[in-house]
Design an enzyme around this catalytic site. Sequence first.
Site, PDB file in Angstrom:
ATOM      1  N   SER A   1     -34.805 -18.881   6.496  1.00 55.94           N
ATOM      2  CA  SER A   1     -35.533 -19.458   5.359  1.00 55.94           C
ATOM      3  C   SER A   1     -35.479 -18.564   4.129  1.00 55.94           C
ATOM      4  CB  SER A   1     -36.993 -19.720   5.755  1.00 55.94           C
ATOM      5  OG  SER A   1     -37.081 -20.697   6.758  1.00 55.94           O
TER       6      SER A   1
ATOM      7  N   ASP B   1     -42.069 -14.610   7.726  1.00 58.74           N
ATOM      8  CA  ASP B   1     -41.292 -13.420   8.072  1.00 58.74           C
ATOM      9  C   ASP B   1     -39.945 -13.443   7.356  1.00 58.74           C
ATOM     10  OD1 ASP B   1     -39.909 -15.374   9.382  1.00 58.74           O
ATOM     11  OD2 ASP B   1     -40.114 -14.534  11.375  1.00 58.74           O
TER      12      ASP B   1
ATOM     13  N   ASP C   1     -35.869 -12.824   8.170  1.00 57.76           N
ATOM     14  CA  ASP C   1     -34.801 -12.600   9.143  1.00 57.76           C
ATOM     15  C   ASP C   1     -33.746 -11.712   8.490  1.00 57.76           C
ATOM     16  OD1 ASP C   1     -35.836 -14.332  11.208  1.00 57.76           O
ATOM     17  OD2 ASP C   1     -35.273 -16.015   9.938  1.00 57.76           O
TER      18      ASP C   1
ATOM     19  N   ASP D   1     -37.750  -9.721  11.494  1.00 56.63           N
ATOM     20  CA  ASP D   1     -36.939  -9.845  12.705  1.00 56.63           C
ATOM     21  C   ASP D   1     -35.579  -9.246  12.388  1.00 56.63           C
ATOM     22  OD1 ASP D   1     -39.003 -11.108  13.973  1.00 56.63           O
ATOM     23  OD2 ASP D   1     -38.161 -13.125  13.805  1.00 56.63           O
TER      24      ASP D   1
ATOM     25  N   LYS E   1     -39.101 -29.669   6.414  1.00 57.11           N
ATOM     26  CA  LYS E   1     -39.609 -28.654   7.336  1.00 57.11           C
ATOM     27  C   LYS E   1     -41.123 -28.750   7.479  1.00 57.11           C
ATOM     28  CE  LYS E   1     -37.956 -24.523   7.533  1.00 57.11           C
ATOM     29  NZ  LYS E   1     -37.460 -23.151   7.238  1.00 57.11           N
TER      30      LYS E   1
ATOM     31  N   TYR F   1     -40.650 -29.174  15.549  1.00 59.68           N
ATOM     32  CA  TYR F   1     -39.887 -28.053  14.987  1.00 59.68           C
ATOM     33  C   TYR F   1     -39.854 -26.938  16.019  1.00 59.68           C
ATOM     34  CZ  TYR F   1     -38.356 -24.750  11.337  1.00 59.68           C
ATOM     35  OH  TYR F   1     -37.650 -23.842  10.576  1.00 59.68           O
TER      36      TYR F   1
END
Length: 578
Positions: free
Chosen positions: A114, A125, A127, A179, A242, A251
């Site tokens: 995202s 968060d 990624d 992450d 989303k 989801y």
Amino acid sequence: FQISRPSDGCTVTEMEVKGDVKVARQMGPEVKFGVTDPISLGMPTEAELALDEQLHEEMKSDAPLETEEKMRFRAEVLIELKRICQQWVQEECISQGDEDLAQRAGAKIFTFGSYRLGLISPGSDIDVLCVAPKNITRESFFQALVPKLQEHPEVTDVTPVPDAYTPIIKMKLSSVEIDLLFARLSSMTEIPEDLESLNDDNLLKNLDDKTVRSLNGCRVADHILSLVPNASRFRDTLRFIKLWAKNRGIYSNVLGFFGGISWAILVARLCQLYPYFNTAALVKRFFKLYERWDWNNPVVLTHIQEKETPGLMMFKIWNPKANPQDRMHLMPIITPAFPCMNSTHNVSETTKRIIMTEISRANKVLEQVEQGKCKWREVYRPLPFFAQHKIYIQIEVLAATPQVFTKWLGWIESKLRQLVKHFEQIPSVSVRPWPNHLSFQDPDWKHAVSVFMGLTVDKGPGQQTHSVDLRRTVVRFVEIINSWPDMSQHTGQCEMRVRDVRRRDLPSYAVPDAEKKPKGLLRAYTDDIPGEEAAPTSAPIEVQSVEPRPADSEGRKRKLEPLVPKSAPVQEGLKVRK
């Protein structure tokens, strides 16, 4: 559509027929994105321009994006993470006795998910992928970088998961959840500062599967953004979809629904087919298009390519003609970057049915939005999951430390699809998995979440009650969970409890006040659409959690106990404990 192309230089128009109404659209220049020509080159109508303003106003309120100030802070966090990774690589090179390489080796970080697509909400968060040269190993990533992160004053909650399908380090840096994945590029002795993209397929040569999966997130995100006609409209439409998918409980890739990348590909394909539509028009077309989609055909953004290049030929790509397993996929959505893979291989008959039901519902609600009878937020109104079923399966996942909890929950999540499939095999039972896990306080365990599934039991012809035995299904699931390879390493550090729960007995943390209903009749909803409420039902349900027992002397069935072995206390539930 009826298309008019006058030869006198006048504006080209497109006539769209909706029932008895004809809607004229001006047409944009001819373009082609993806594997087919667009369905429509039409521009937004006046009505769609007005709807678009309403949509953005409601989304601004219901799904705000991160502020500019917080975005600058996130950028600073990523700069610090890059510095940490570069220092780690430098130290590793020195420990290998090559101080000269230590000055040149370098490391870079790339975002994906995202954040890369531009959909950053408050508290979300990031990624991140750390790319390192060929002399830096994944073992060092976990054995040397993890302690370095733990020593950093701004880093907390470091949770390495080296045995995951895609190895990962979870952490917080300056309170931002990250992450972190790792990829070692075997073709590079140093990572140049001007490496801006990972889209060159040659970077994948001779890499192992875990490294390719780690790289794939960045490569897929970049390909998607390059294959849509307008990135801004793509982002706005994906943001709506989303929000709708999360609120409606569809989801989750691991549970057999669609994950973030699958929804992004669906929206990107829509944008290719309607290159000039605005967000409101794209959202309307999204549900119309995929309600009618023939899922024997995959959703693809570009042609699927096989590579004959040495070092790339070993990668398996999605090919139902060559791979029998690929022919079994129910709703194939193919990633655009090599090696092209199906992002929805986890979809089952149950989750496909639920997804299609939700798409159909949204399509009906949007007709009312278009007529001005309700607002856009009615489309993504949260599903009242805990008011829709009389019986629920509750799975409590418990652990003593965050590291064990992450691994234990990941193992159980990966096996929930099998529990769904086992329920599918019980005649008259429909199961509704719920992807939104709920944290709760447990007196004995520091980390605890509950996973829920709703059960619907259809009574047979002439039956006065619904009756079903769940014990065999649940015991099979428990046996699968007990086969966890790491179970012996975490004796006494984790536990799972399984029980059936009637709606009236759900824990307080599962039922918001808005979903609480008076005890008694449960009102059944067909598709949760305003004005289409079904008649209430009062047919009784009996869940036989242990083996069926005979009727008493008056011919009545006895009240059944929760899901527990006969020798265990009723309130404890069926447990897996190590």
